[in-house]
Design a protein around this motif. Structure first.
Motif, short mmCIF file in Angstrom:
data_model
loop_
_atom_site.label_atom_id
_atom_site.label_comp_id
_atom_site.label_asym_id
_atom_site.label_seq_id
_atom_site.Cartn_x
_atom_site.Cartn_y
_atom_site.Cartn_z
N ALA A 1 0.33 -1.20 -0.07
CA ALA A 1 -0.11 0.25 -0.29
C ALA A 1 1.07 1.15 0.86
CB ALA A 1 -1.13 0.16 1.61
N PRO A 2 0.32 2.17 -0.07
CA PRO A 2 1.39 3.49 -0.19
C PRO A 2 2.09 3.82 0.35
CG PRO A 2 -0.70 3.85 -1.33
CD PRO A 2 -1.12 2.55 -0.97
N ASP A 3 1.48 3.54 2.02
CA ASP A 3 1.61 4.05 3.57
C ASP A 3 2.79 2.06 3.78
OD1 ASP A 3 -0.02 2.57 3.70
OD2 ASP A 3 -0.60 3.57 5.88
N GLY A 4 2.54 1.29 3.34
CA GLY A 4 3.52 0.36 3.20
C GLY A 4 4.45 -0.02 3.81
N VAL A 5 5.18 -0.94 4.15
CA VAL A 5 6.43 -0.90 4.80
C VAL A 5 6.92 -2.43 4.42
CG1 VAL A 5 6.85 1.02 6.02
CG2 VAL A 5 6.34 -1.31 6.99
N LEU A 6 8.21 -2.44 4.38
CA LEU A 6 8.66 -4.15 4.26
C LEU A 6 10.02 -4.33 5.53
CD1 LEU A 6 9.96 -6.58 3.20
CD2 LEU A 6 11.94 -5.03 0.98
N LEU A 7 9.53 -4.88 6.23
CA LEU A 7 10.45 -5.52 6.98
C LEU A 7 11.03 -7.43 7.26
CD1 LEU A 7 11.18 -5.60 9.94
CD2 LEU A 7 9.12 -7.49 10.78
N TRP A 8 12.82 -6.52 6.51
CA TRP A 8 13.69 -7.63 5.67
C TRP A 8 13.57 -8.49 7.36
CZ3 TRP A 8 13.80 -9.34 1.03
CH2 TRP A 8 14.81 -10.68 0.74
N ILE A 9 14.41 -9.48 7.03
CA ILE A 9 14.57 -10.24 8.24
C ILE A 9 15.26 -11.14 7.98
CG2 ILE A 9 14.54 -12.29 10.43
CD1 ILE A 9 12.93 -8.64 11.29
N PRO B 1 16.47 -4.90 8.23
CA PRO B 1 15.91 -3.45 8.18
C PRO B 1 14.31 -3.26 7.70
CG PRO B 1 16.85 -4.64 6.00
CD PRO B 1 16.97 -5.36 6.80
N LEU B 2 13.42 -2.28 8.12
CA LEU B 2 12.46 -1.78 8.29
C LEU B 2 13.09 -0.80 6.93
CD1 LEU B 2 9.79 -2.01 8.78
CD2 LEU B 2 10.28 -0.24 10.01
N CYS B 3 11.79 -1.22 5.94
CA CYS B 3 12.53 -0.04 4.67
C CYS B 3 11.16 0.44 4.54
CB CYS B 3 12.84 -0.76 3.69
SG CYS B 3 14.04 -1.69 3.61
N ASP B 4 11.41 1.47 3.48
CA ASP B 4 9.83 2.54 3.37
C ASP B 4 10.45 2.75 2.43
OD1 ASP B 4 10.43 4.65 4.74
OD2 ASP B 4 8.77 4.52 6.07
N ALA B 5 9.57 3.93 0.72
CA ALA B 5 9.76 4.29 0.06
C ALA B 5 9.55 5.84 -0.04
CB ALA B 5 9.76 3.83 -1.01
#
Length: 267
Positions: free
Chosen positions: A162-170, A207-211
């Motif tokens: 989603a537009p406010d979504g985030v990627l949690l990369w473990i 890392p927790l990533c957003d754009a």
């Protein structure tokens, strides 16, 4: 470089190190795939599906114990997350699903291995066998993607977030893990400009990533060149509002604040 939070969860003794040559081969594959230097094929999907089917029976006892520190640390210190559905990629036997459900409520567990998903019965109520390169999710429908020791399919993640979504990369074993990607490699592979915060925890890291997109992104409601546009690059969905230190930086007039600032890294 991503802001690096100080380590607060020490690395215990007895870290299980994978075989060097095998882990190196998998890391090369993962990096080449994420960067677009290698295609994802039906042969590769079939190989990995069969491999994890073979490992499913002994996964909980032999291969997955003591690796939850990065996830718990990320959820505690990554900042407030957007509300909505969490897509758990590489969910395996569902060891981490209850933790994600406690944080996000609705969790859809995705794995390529049918036997892994069967062993997840009782832990993962919403289980789907699917290829992460073609997720069974609508555009801009997922608030959080939690990818735990996964291959990265950047265009597909950007499509479903989603537009406010985030990627949690473990990375459960950090740089020693067979599918390890650094935060810089993840951000470079994803479409658009991404920012992240990261930390080491236990044996692993996250890392927790957003754009962030260019202020000239078509459809952006931001009228101020001084405020960074918060519309996600390469994603579908309307502009929205994020509040940082109580100040609305960008978004449409009828949007609602969805997420608050993350902790400031210590020097």
């Amino acid at each position: 470089m991503s802001p690096l939070l100080p380590r607060i969860v020490p690395s215990p003794e007895g870290k299980p190190l994978p075989q060097d040559d095998t882990a190196a081969a998998f890391r090369t594959f993962a990096r080449d795939l994420a960067a677009g230097r290698r295609p994802w094929t039906t042969e590769a999907a079939g190989f990995l599906s069969g491999l994890f089917d073979q490992l499913a029976g002994s996964w909980d006892s032999d291969l997955a114990t003591g690796r939850d520190d990065p996830l718990h640390d990320a959820l505690a210190r990554g900042g407030s997350f957007p509300l909505g559905t969490c897509l758990e990629l590489g969910s395996g036997t569902g060891l981490f699903t209850p933790t994600l459900e406690a944080a996000f409520g609705t969790v859809i567990s995705i794995d390529l291995s049918e036997l892994m998903l069967r062993h997840a019965a009782g832990r993962s109520p919403l289980r789907v066998r699917a290829d992460a390169s073609a997720l069974p999710s609508a555009d801009a429908s997922v608030s959080v993607v939690a990818a735990i020791d996964m291959l990265l399919f950047p265009q597909e993640l950007a499509r479903v977030l989603a537009p406010d979504g985030v990627l949690l990369w473990i990375n459960q074993l950090g740089q020693d893990g067979p599918l390890y990607l650094s935060s810089e490699e993840v951000a470079a592979a994803l479409p658009g400009q991404w920012t992240s915060v990261e930390a080491a925890a236990g044996w692993g890291s996250w890392p927790l990533c957003d754009a962030f997109a260019d202020p000239t992104t078509p459809g952006c409601a931001c009228q101020s060149a001084a405020a960074p546009c918060m519309r996600r690059a390469g994603r579908k969905g309307p502009p929205y509002v994020v509040r940082r230190s109580g100040r609305v930086e960008c978004g449409s007039a009828d949007s609602s604040p969805t997420r608050w600032p993350r902790p400031t890294p210590e020097p």
